[in-house]
Design a protein around this motif. Structure first.
Motif, PDB file in Angstrom:
ATOM      1  N   ASN A  22       1.027   4.122  -2.939  1.00 44.61           N
ATOM      2  CA  ASN A  22       0.855   5.542  -2.638  1.00 44.61           C
ATOM      3  C   ASN A  22       2.030   6.370  -3.143  1.00 44.61           C
ATOM      4  OD1 ASN A  22      -1.685   5.900  -1.331  1.00 44.61           O
ATOM      5  ND2 ASN A  22      -0.865   4.865   0.465  1.00 44.61           N
ATOM      6  N   ILE A  57      -5.319   1.321  -4.531  1.00 46.34           N
ATOM      7  CA  ILE A  57      -5.210   1.395  -3.072  1.00 46.34           C
ATOM      8  C   ILE A  57      -6.380   0.647  -2.433  1.00 46.34           C
ATOM      9  CG2 ILE A  57      -5.034   2.921  -1.062  1.00 46.34           C
ATOM     10  CD1 ILE A  57      -2.694   3.158  -3.150  1.00 46.34           C
ATOM     11  N   ILE A 105       0.844  -1.203   0.000  1.00 47.24           N
ATOM     12  CA  ILE A 105       0.000   0.000   0.000  1.00 47.24           C
ATOM     13  C   ILE A 105       0.876   1.249   0.000  1.00 47.24           C
ATOM     14  CG2 ILE A 105      -1.648   1.344   1.382  1.00 47.24           C
ATOM     15  CD1 ILE A 105      -2.889  -1.386   2.214  1.00 47.24           C
TER      16      ILE A 105
END
Length: 75
Positions: free
Chosen positions: A28, A37, A24
């Motif tokens: 990002n 995401i 994750i």
């Protein structure tokens, strides 16, 4: 969770093996769209490492799926 090639390309080059949280964070940092995401957040909670994108999307296409090398069969 919905994956397609356009979404998967954002994590295909991740520094495997990774945990869910690391993946994750990677998504990002690399500017992946929110759908990527969201898909990653839908993964089961675990501290186990994912060894490759195949563990996240088992149907991830390989070169064999695109029939590379079929030119030889046509001759």
């Amino acid at each position: 969770m919905y994956w397609n090639l356009d979404l998967a390309r954002y994590i295909a080059d991740a520094p495997w093996p990774v945990t869910k949280d690391e993946l994750i964070n990677y998504a990002n940092r690399t500017g992946a769209p929110q759908q990527v995401i969201d898909n990653l957040q839908d993964l089961p909670e675990s501290d186990e490492m994912y060894e490759s994108i195949d563990e996240i999307w088992p149907d991830y296409p390989t070169d064999e799926d695109f029939c590379y090398g079929d030119e030889e069969l046509l001759t």
